[in-house]
Design an enzyme around this catalytic site. Sequence first.
Site, mmCIF file in Angstrom:
data_model
loop_
_atom_site.group_PDB
_atom_site.id
_atom_site.type_symbol
_atom_site.label_atom_id
_atom_site.label_comp_id
_atom_site.label_asym_id
_atom_site.label_seq_id
_atom_site.Cartn_x
_atom_site.Cartn_y
_atom_site.Cartn_z
ATOM 1 N N TYR A 26 -9.961 3.529 -16.614
ATOM 2 C CA TYR A 26 -10.006 4.186 -15.302
ATOM 3 C C TYR A 26 -11.408 4.708 -14.964
ATOM 4 O O TYR A 26 -11.807 4.752 -13.805
ATOM 5 C CB TYR A 26 -8.940 5.289 -15.229
ATOM 6 C CG TYR A 26 -8.159 5.210 -13.946
ATOM 7 C CD1 TYR A 26 -7.283 4.153 -13.714
ATOM 8 C CD2 TYR A 26 -8.327 6.146 -12.949
ATOM 9 C CE1 TYR A 26 -6.600 4.052 -12.519
ATOM 10 C CE2 TYR A 26 -7.645 6.058 -11.752
ATOM 11 C CZ TYR A 26 -6.785 5.012 -11.549
ATOM 12 O OH TYR A 26 -6.115 4.913 -10.361
ATOM 13 N N LYS A 53 -11.213 10.957 -8.911
ATOM 14 C CA LYS A 53 -9.933 11.651 -8.654
ATOM 15 C C LYS A 53 -10.046 13.127 -9.016
ATOM 16 O O LYS A 53 -9.434 13.975 -8.367
ATOM 17 C CB LYS A 53 -8.797 10.989 -9.434
ATOM 18 C CG LYS A 53 -8.409 9.600 -8.918
ATOM 19 C CD LYS A 53 -8.020 9.599 -7.462
ATOM 20 C CE LYS A 53 -7.412 8.272 -7.020
ATOM 21 N NZ LYS A 53 -7.325 8.154 -5.558
ATOM 22 N N THR A 97 -0.361 -2.397 -6.612
ATOM 23 C CA THR A 97 -0.976 -2.562 -5.290
ATOM 24 C C THR A 97 -2.306 -3.284 -5.523
ATOM 25 O O THR A 97 -2.707 -3.458 -6.680
ATOM 26 C CB THR A 97 -1.294 -1.196 -4.637
ATOM 27 O OG1 THR A 97 -2.239 -0.522 -5.477
ATOM 28 C CG2 THR A 97 -0.064 -0.338 -4.432
ATOM 29 N N LEU A 98 -2.993 -3.616 -4.432
ATOM 30 C CA LEU A 98 -4.268 -4.314 -4.614
ATOM 31 C C LEU A 98 -5.270 -3.427 -5.355
ATOM 32 O O LEU A 98 -5.913 -3.870 -6.315
ATOM 33 C CB LEU A 98 -4.834 -4.740 -3.260
ATOM 34 C CG LEU A 98 -5.938 -5.775 -3.393
ATOM 35 C CD1 LEU A 98 -5.375 -7.136 -3.773
ATOM 36 C CD2 LEU A 98 -6.741 -5.876 -2.109
ATOM 37 N N ALA A 99 -5.383 -2.168 -4.936
ATOM 38 C CA ALA A 99 -6.351 -1.264 -5.583
ATOM 39 C C ALA A 99 -6.010 -1.106 -7.061
ATOM 40 O O ALA A 99 -6.889 -1.152 -7.921
ATOM 41 C CB ALA A 99 -6.360 0.088 -4.876
ATOM 42 N N SER A 103 0.833 -1.209 0.000
ATOM 43 C CA SER A 103 0.000 0.000 0.000
ATOM 44 C C SER A 103 0.866 1.256 0.000
ATOM 45 O O SER A 103 1.881 1.328 0.714
ATOM 46 C CB SER A 103 -0.886 0.029 1.253
ATOM 47 O OG SER A 103 -1.769 -1.064 1.272
ATOM 48 N N ILE A 129 1.683 1.942 -9.916
ATOM 49 C CA ILE A 129 2.406 1.110 -8.937
ATOM 50 C C ILE A 129 1.543 -0.102 -8.615
ATOM 51 O O ILE A 129 0.327 0.042 -8.401
ATOM 52 C CB ILE A 129 2.685 1.920 -7.648
ATOM 53 C CG1 ILE A 129 3.694 3.041 -7.939
ATOM 54 C CG2 ILE A 129 3.190 1.020 -6.524
ATOM 55 C CD1 ILE A 129 3.838 4.056 -6.846
HETATM 56 P P1 NAD Z 1 -4.335 -0.302 -1.573
HETATM 57 O O1 NAD Z 1 -5.340 -1.289 -2.050
HETATM 58 O O2 NAD Z 1 -3.162 -0.800 -0.885
HETATM 59 O O3 NAD Z 1 -5.025 0.824 -0.681
HETATM 60 C C1 NAD Z 1 -6.372 1.222 -0.839
HETATM 61 C C2 NAD Z 1 -6.934 1.385 0.557
HETATM 62 O O4 NAD Z 1 -8.268 1.903 0.512
HETATM 63 C C3 NAD Z 1 -7.011 0.057 1.318
HETATM 64 O O5 NAD Z 1 -6.371 0.173 2.569
HETATM 65 C C4 NAD Z 1 -8.502 -0.159 1.524
HETATM 66 O O6 NAD Z 1 -8.820 -0.853 2.713
HETATM 67 C C5 NAD Z 1 -8.968 1.293 1.585
HETATM 68 N N1 NAD Z 1 -10.412 1.444 1.438
HETATM 69 C C6 NAD Z 1 -11.185 1.107 0.364
HETATM 70 N N2 NAD Z 1 -12.480 1.355 0.656
HETATM 71 C C7 NAD Z 1 -12.519 1.862 1.926
HETATM 72 C C8 NAD Z 1 -13.549 2.300 2.784
HETATM 73 N N3 NAD Z 1 -14.861 2.271 2.417
HETATM 74 N N4 NAD Z 1 -13.217 2.750 4.032
HETATM 75 C C9 NAD Z 1 -11.934 2.766 4.430
HETATM 76 N N5 NAD Z 1 -10.904 2.363 3.653
HETATM 77 C C10 NAD Z 1 -11.207 1.916 2.419
HETATM 78 O O7 NAD Z 1 -3.911 0.507 -2.910
HETATM 79 P P2 NAD Z 1 -3.038 1.833 -3.121
HETATM 80 O O8 NAD Z 1 -2.626 1.802 -4.550
HETATM 81 O O9 NAD Z 1 -2.010 1.972 -2.055
HETATM 82 O O10 NAD Z 1 -4.128 2.969 -2.985
HETATM 83 C C11 NAD Z 1 -3.951 4.073 -2.110
HETATM 84 C C12 NAD Z 1 -4.284 5.370 -2.839
HETATM 85 O O11 NAD Z 1 -3.293 5.607 -3.855
HETATM 86 C C13 NAD Z 1 -5.629 5.347 -3.574
HETATM 87 O O12 NAD Z 1 -6.255 6.607 -3.427
HETATM 88 C C14 NAD Z 1 -5.213 5.132 -5.020
HETATM 89 O O13 NAD Z 1 -6.170 5.594 -5.958
HETATM 90 C C15 NAD Z 1 -3.960 5.983 -5.036
HETATM 91 N N6 NAD Z 1 -3.097 5.793 -6.200
HETATM 92 C C16 NAD Z 1 -2.565 4.564 -6.491
HETATM 93 C C17 NAD Z 1 -1.773 4.406 -7.612
HETATM 94 C C18 NAD Z 1 -1.199 3.062 -7.970
HETATM 95 O O14 NAD Z 1 -0.769 2.875 -9.126
HETATM 96 N N7 NAD Z 1 -1.148 2.121 -7.053
HETATM 97 C C19 NAD Z 1 -1.492 5.497 -8.453
HETATM 98 C C20 NAD Z 1 -2.033 6.739 -8.128
HETATM 99 C C21 NAD Z 1 -2.834 6.876 -6.994
#
Ligand code: NAD
Length: 256
Positions: free
Chosen positions: A154, A161, A194-196, A17, A192
């Site tokens: 997306y 976003k 990650t699960l999301a 994450s 990156i």
């Molecule tokens: P991740 O899956 O590790 O984190 C996402 C988090 O959101 C998880 O901890 C999940 O439990 C939480 N979540 C989802 N629904 C929820 C809810 N209803 N209440 C509370 N928590 C909730 O993935 P990540 O990539 O680390 O995502 C973190 C942020 O980074 C997100 O906003 C994502 O859009 C952003 N982001 C990610 C990337 C990428 O490529 N990974 C790029 C740009 C932005």
Amino acid sequence: MMQGKKAFIFGVLNDYSLGWHIAKQLHEHGCETAFSHMPGEKFERRVVKAVAPFDPRFLTPCDVTNDADIAAAFQTAGEKFGTFDILVHSIAFAPADTFEKPFLETSRESWRTALDVSAYSLVALARAALPLMNPGGSIVTLTYHAAEKYIPNYNMMAVAKAGLECSVRYLAAELGRHPKHIRVNAVSAGAIKTLAASGTGDINSMIEHYQQKAPLPWEDGPTDVGKSALYLLSDLASGVTGEIHYVDGGYNTVGW
Ligand code: NAD
């Protein structure tokens, strides 16, 4: 650099994450940490294990779509932390079908859910945090380039976003003029794994695309994101608010 500071971090699921990588940098620079996790034993166990290296002050359940959960999480923060300096919002969700179907097919319900979890939650958390935040505190959220430009698949997350980035500017304007002068910024991360991110489509090809096109090598994105967030959360960024700060190896600056 962060000695004596306390951070409340939302959105760590595992050690992939982005929130985890931000916590790592904060911890290495002397900041105390605390974390939220999705309600339920399964989530709690995962997060407890992931954040153990940061010796957190507390963990608390919070589904950000639930106002009672948010109130309870900040009540716990008040009891355990007293006050704190840093809020990290690293949360996003949109129903799986919104990444698969054409954007034209987006349902009202999927729109509502994506905006609620991924954008409104920043406003709700900032409002709940404000009474407990120390003057000069800092809030950072995570966004993505799809807020500005079309990125295949997306769809609803891009719209969410865009709402999140606009919310950063409005919160920055209001909280900067608040007597506590709280700063609000976003890190716009490159692709990156990650699960999301795995739920948004073919993340491996997106990462390859960044590696081919970005001016800088895109090899350790999570650490790059953690370090830039650390800067925005520290006093080094005392004059910076309302910014969407790209950490993507420069990908967003090229036009091919
Ligand atoms: P991740 O899956 O590790 O984190 C996402 C988090 O959101 C998880 O901890 C999940 O439990 C939480 N979540 C989802 N629904 C929820 C809810 N209803 N209440 C509370 N928590 C909730 O993935 P990540 O990539 O680390 O995502 C973190 C942020 O980074 C997100 O906003 C994502 O859009 C952003 N982001 C990610 C990337 C990428 O490529 N990974 C790029 C740009 C932005």
